[in-house]
Design a protein around this motif. Structure first.
Motif, PDB file in Angstrom:
ATOM      1  N   GLN A 121      -1.345  -2.227  -6.147  1.00  0.00           N
ATOM      2  CA  GLN A 121      -1.492  -2.620  -4.969  1.00  0.00           C
ATOM      3  C   GLN A 121      -1.792  -3.877  -4.546  1.00  0.00           C
ATOM      4  O   GLN A 121      -2.439  -4.361  -4.993  1.00  0.00           O
ATOM      5  CB  GLN A 121      -2.121  -0.722  -4.204  1.00  0.00           C
ATOM      6  CG  GLN A 121      -1.593  -0.199  -3.896  1.00  0.00           C
ATOM      7  CD  GLN A 121      -2.696   0.861  -3.495  1.00  0.00           C
ATOM      8  OE1 GLN A 121      -1.086   1.249  -2.497  1.00  0.00           O
ATOM      9  NE2 GLN A 121      -3.527   0.906  -3.425  1.00  0.00           N
ATOM     10  N   ARG A 151     -10.908   3.944   4.117  1.00  0.00           N
ATOM     11  CA  ARG A 151     -11.555   3.662   5.680  1.00  0.00           C
ATOM     12  C   ARG A 151     -11.796   2.476   5.899  1.00  0.00           C
ATOM     13  O   ARG A 151     -12.178   1.135   5.194  1.00  0.00           O
ATOM     14  CB  ARG A 151     -12.104   4.447   5.791  1.00  0.00           C
ATOM     15  CG  ARG A 151     -11.747   6.112   5.237  1.00  0.00           C
ATOM     16  CD  ARG A 151     -12.891   6.847   5.932  1.00  0.00           C
ATOM     17  NE  ARG A 151     -14.075   6.918   5.136  1.00  0.00           N
ATOM     18  CZ  ARG A 151     -15.130   7.198   6.222  1.00  0.00           C
ATOM     19  NH1 ARG A 151     -14.909   8.240   7.092  1.00  0.00           N
ATOM     20  NH2 ARG A 151     -16.682   7.285   5.664  1.00  0.00           N
ATOM     21  N   LYS A 159     -18.294   5.668  -7.460  1.00  0.00           N
ATOM     22  CA  LYS A 159     -17.420   6.468  -6.335  1.00  0.00           C
ATOM     23  C   LYS A 159     -16.347   6.092  -7.557  1.00  0.00           C
ATOM     24  O   LYS A 159     -15.648   5.565  -8.220  1.00  0.00           O
ATOM     25  CB  LYS A 159     -16.721   5.152  -5.498  1.00  0.00           C
ATOM     26  CG  LYS A 159     -16.042   5.632  -4.687  1.00  0.00           C
ATOM     27  CD  LYS A 159     -16.004   5.600  -3.017  1.00  0.00           C
ATOM     28  CE  LYS A 159     -14.065   5.020  -3.196  1.00  0.00           C
ATOM     29  NZ  LYS A 159     -14.912   5.172  -0.732  1.00  0.00           N
ATOM     30  N   SER A 177       0.731  -0.970   0.073  1.00  0.00           N
ATOM     31  CA  SER A 177      -0.227   0.231  -0.202  1.00  0.00           C
ATOM     32  C   SER A 177       0.539   1.369   0.455  1.00  0.00           C
ATOM     33  O   SER A 177       1.668   1.274   0.694  1.00  0.00           O
ATOM     34  CB  SER A 177      -0.864  -0.015   0.958  1.00  0.00           C
ATOM     35  OG  SER A 177      -1.436   1.184   2.003  1.00  0.00           O
ATOM     36  N   ARG A 186      -5.796  -0.023   1.177  1.00  0.00           N
ATOM     37  CA  ARG A 186      -7.084   0.396   1.603  1.00  0.00           C
ATOM     38  C   ARG A 186      -7.824   1.155   1.981  1.00  0.00           C
ATOM     39  O   ARG A 186      -7.540   2.260   1.047  1.00  0.00           O
ATOM     40  CB  ARG A 186      -6.875  -0.932   3.207  1.00  0.00           C
ATOM     41  CG  ARG A 186      -4.580   0.698   3.017  1.00  0.00           C
ATOM     42  CD  ARG A 186      -4.417   0.242   4.795  1.00  0.00           C
ATOM     43  NE  ARG A 186      -3.775   0.027   5.238  1.00  0.00           N
ATOM     44  CZ  ARG A 186      -2.811   1.224   6.215  1.00  0.00           C
ATOM     45  NH1 ARG A 186      -3.324   2.550   5.618  1.00  0.00           N
ATOM     46  NH2 ARG A 186      -1.588   1.704   5.558  1.00  0.00           N
TER      47      ARG A 186
HETATM   48  C1  BTN Z   1     -11.257   5.422   0.706  1.00  0.00           C
HETATM   49  O1  BTN Z   1     -12.037   5.380  -0.234  1.00  0.00           O
HETATM   50  O2  BTN Z   1     -11.660   4.861   1.777  1.00  0.00           O
HETATM   51  C2  BTN Z   1      -9.521   4.946   0.663  1.00  0.00           C
HETATM   52  C3  BTN Z   1      -9.436   4.848  -0.626  1.00  0.00           C
HETATM   53  C4  BTN Z   1      -7.849   4.960  -0.572  1.00  0.00           C
HETATM   54  C5  BTN Z   1      -7.405   4.772  -1.439  1.00  0.00           C
HETATM   55  C6  BTN Z   1      -6.056   5.198  -1.575  1.00  0.00           C
HETATM   56  S1  BTN Z   1      -4.851   4.222  -2.538  1.00  0.00           S
HETATM   57  C7  BTN Z   1      -3.794   4.562  -2.263  1.00  0.00           C
HETATM   58  C8  BTN Z   1      -3.380   4.960  -0.848  1.00  0.00           C
HETATM   59  N1  BTN Z   1      -2.487   3.691  -0.214  1.00  0.00           N
HETATM   60  C9  BTN Z   1      -3.724   3.162   0.376  1.00  0.00           C
HETATM   61  O3  BTN Z   1      -3.666   1.671   0.458  1.00  0.00           O
HETATM   62  N2  BTN Z   1      -5.241   3.649   0.123  1.00  0.00           N
HETATM   63  C10 BTN Z   1      -4.880   5.064  -0.558  1.00  0.00           C
END
Ligand code: BTN
Ligand code: ATP
Length: 254
Positions: A45, A51, A116, A21, A49
């Motif tokens: 990735q 939220r 989204k 990530s 992840r």
């Molecule tokens: C969400 O909508 O809950 C947030 C998603 C966020 C995704 C981005 S991709 C780059 C960064 N690395 C991660 O593991 N998550 C964020």
């Protein structure tokens, strides 16, 4: 234009074909040596992840999966406001590069036609009264032609929405410019007063009924805007205005 023309955003860039990530990567790097605006970008990735530790689908080559770190000289409780600063900068960058209008689903998502297209994950390391650093992770669905079945009716990409493939580096470059601008205004003011109006214009649920979901409770309100601390302002049937804090709350359109 796809070259970075920023002052500090992306001054150090780490680029990966595959990473767990980018948020985790920037945290690891910032723990060793923090550099303002340090940026990690990955083609794919394996443990992207969202939220609440939810899975973020991050297939190879088609999206922008990136994270960067900043250290605002502000008290830790203000860090979550950076999510809103980021959302505005992403929406503006998408508009400039593709012409597509997006809407912001407070506090951390960007949607097109209620699907989204962008997710933002802001994570902080802080002491009692000082921020060590804030990691801002952004996932933008750019060129995917389809999504796995479970996301089919929830997700979209700039390609699906607009019909043309988009150069990812152009969006990163534009985003960097907008982020620096809005973030510097935010740091100077110590709140969102300088960007509130622009943010509210893009609010998807503005003046519409929403459900506020917290655990098992589900309350109906009308979303009217945000306050300068980034809380969502909602109105009940009697016209009383309440503030909703980002966090464990989910907002659903009706
Ligand atoms: C969400 O909508 O809950 C947030 C998603 C966020 C995704 C981005 S991709 C780059 C960064 N690395 C991660 O593991 N998550 C964020
Ligand atoms: P909330 O309203 O609580 O924010 P959410 O559904 O937006 O709910 P998040 O945790 O913000 O949840 O985002 C993670 C969710 O995003 C996942 O549960 C999944 O449904 C969805 N998702 C995962 N990967 C993608 C993607 N690449 N594009 C769009 N949506 C995705």
């Amino acid at each position: 234009q796809s070259r970075l023309e920023t002052k500090w955003f992306g001054r150090k860039i780490s680029y990966f074909d595959v990473i767990d990530s980018t948020n985790s990567e920037i945290k690891r790097q910032a723990e060793k040596e923090f550099i303002p605006g340090m940026l990690a970008i990955a083609e794919k990735q394996t443990l992207g992840r969202g939220r609440k530790e939810r899975h973020w689908e991050s297939p190879a080559k088609t999206g922008i999966w990136m994270s960067f770190a900043v250290k605002p000289d502000l008290p830790p409780y203000k860090a979550s406001m950076i999510t809103l600063v980021t959302a505005l900068a992403v929406a503006k960058a998408i508009k400039d590069v593709t012409g597509l209008n997006t809407e912001i689903k407070w506090p951390n998502d960007i949607v097109i036609g209620s699907r989204k297209v962008v997710g933002i994950l802001t994570e902080m390391s802080a002491e009692m009264t000082t921020i060590n650093y804030v990691v801002i992770g952004i996932g933008i669905n750019v060129n995917m032609e389809s999504f796995p079945a479970e996301l089919e009716d929830k997700a979209t990409s700039l390609y699906i929405a607009g019909g043309t493939k988009v150069r990812r580096s152009s969006i990163v470059a534009k985003f960097g410019k907008y982020f620096e601008k809005y973030y510097e205004i935010f740091c100077k003011d110590g709140n969102l007063s300088g960007i509130k109006d622009e943010y509210e214009k893009l609010l998807v649920n503005r003046n519409k009924e929403v459900y506020i979901i917290e655990g098992d409770s589900r309350i109906k309100r009308v979303a009217i805007g945000i306050d300068t601390d980034g809380e969502l302002l909602v109105k009940d049937d009697n016209g009383n205005i309440e503030k909703i804090m980002a966090g464990e709350v989910s907002i659903r359109g009706i």
